[in-house]
Design a protein around this motif. Sequence first.
Motif, PDB file in Angstrom:
ATOM      1  N   SER A  38      -7.250  -3.853   5.151  1.00 38.77           N
ATOM      2  CA  SER A  38      -6.501  -2.833   4.254  1.00 38.77           C
ATOM      3  C   SER A  38      -5.652  -1.926   5.180  1.00 38.77           C
ATOM      4  N   ILE A  66      -7.700   9.596   4.198  1.00 32.35           N
ATOM      5  CA  ILE A  66      -6.766   8.711   3.835  1.00 32.35           C
ATOM      6  C   ILE A  66      -5.718   8.562   5.050  1.00 32.35           C
ATOM      7  N   HIS A  86       0.766  -1.373  -0.055  1.00 36.82           N
ATOM      8  CA  HIS A  86       0.125   0.062  -0.091  1.00 36.82           C
ATOM      9  C   HIS A  86       1.015   1.349   0.066  1.00 36.82           C
ATOM     10  N   ALA A 139      -5.304  -0.386  -7.395  1.00 37.34           N
ATOM     11  CA  ALA A 139      -6.245   0.023  -6.336  1.00 37.34           C
ATOM     12  C   ALA A 139      -7.697  -0.975  -6.392  1.00 37.34           C
ATOM     13  N   VAL A 176      -4.458   4.345   2.147  1.00 36.88           N
ATOM     14  CA  VAL A 176      -5.433   3.422   2.562  1.00 36.88           C
ATOM     15  C   VAL A 176      -6.524   4.346   2.776  1.00 36.88           C
ATOM     16  N   ALA A 216      -6.916   5.676  -3.412  1.00 39.67           N
ATOM     17  CA  ALA A 216      -7.433   5.112  -2.096  1.00 39.67           C
ATOM     18  C   ALA A 216      -8.661   6.173  -1.462  1.00 39.67           C
ATOM     19  N   GLU A 219     -10.344  -0.525   1.561  1.00 42.67           N
ATOM     20  CA  GLU A 219      -9.985   0.237   0.188  1.00 42.67           C
ATOM     21  C   GLU A 219      -8.494   0.561   0.431  1.00 42.67           C
ATOM     22  N   GLY A 220      -7.860   0.354  -0.796  1.00 45.46           N
ATOM     23  CA  GLY A 220      -6.518   0.909  -0.554  1.00 45.46           C
ATOM     24  C   GLY A 220      -5.852   0.920  -2.208  1.00 45.46           C
ATOM     25  N   ALA A 221      -4.559   1.504  -2.328  1.00 46.26           N
ATOM     26  CA  ALA A 221      -4.069   1.535  -3.478  1.00 46.26           C
ATOM     27  C   ALA A 221      -2.548   1.400  -3.255  1.00 46.26           C
TER      28      ALA A 221
END
Length: 326
Positions: free
Chosen positions: A93, A323, A35, A85, A38, A118, A63-65
């Motif tokens: 996450s 985030i 990540h 993502a 997040v 994210a 949820e994340g990237a």
Amino acid sequence: MALHVQIREVGGPEKLELVDLPVGEPGPGQVRIRHHAVGLNFIDVYYRTGLYKGNLPITLGGEGAGVIEAVGDGVTHLRVGDRAAYATQAQGSYCELRVLDARTVCKLPDAIAFDTAAAMMLKGLTVQYLLRKTQPVGGLQAGDTILWHAAAGGVGLIACQWAKAMGLRLIATAGTDDKCRLALANGAAEAINYRTEDFAARVKDLTGGAGVRAVYDSVGKDTWAGSLASLGVFGLMASFGNASGPVPPFAPAELGAKGLYVTRGTLFTHLRTRESVQAMADDLFQMVGSGQVQIHIDQRFALKDAAEAHRALEARHTTGSTIFTL
């Protein structure tokens, strides 16, 4: 090993603990992602408090990237090194590194930053399924009026912009005058401070007594009665959250006078297949990439400060998206 934020028992924000845990290799159909950012969402609070059930101990977050580090057998849409993502029902996450089902993980366009991704995947896909797929009888047409509660939050600000792009007249509600102004600045046609006004009465005035075509309500218990009263004939009540508590039982006969429809949707029902996930994500990426929807990240926290972030969210002290940065 990687840092995780998890709970061992349900309760308040103080139950969030920072721990170091091992992270394994992805199995068939899975990927491992490192990540960069997040997302924080109200559903995380539901799991923390026990409103939604999870197997304890549990790492929160859906949820994340970040960047794909490893790919399991059978995964063909992602490769090691891809920017990616996701939004997923599987909690986990709030961490530096995780393994998860690749079905809901999408390759991220280069033009969209990790922080933005994210902040937008769960919220933006929620708006996508609500405005594109959860519509009243006959659908939504340009010029139709809808009501959206909590319009200054992460989901709400995306909805204000998306609805404007669709030509819809969105009436927003929020809990402060500043939040109402924020909704208006993001495309809402009207904004109502529900703490100082009877929003149902105001909606009636704004629609000449006709009511709205649809209400999108993530608040739950506190807005339920007013939401039903705000609807016009054959209107749709779309409940998608419980920020104020679950909606109490009601008699279906209450819907009869105006022939109302009620649905309780969830994003994850729409994320059952890789094809559906990608189609919805492509729509979201296009809306953000074109500039029709801009993602507002109004709060940033370190992962170790997750408890502070939860307190701010529950106290309604946040606007836009929040985030965790890594």
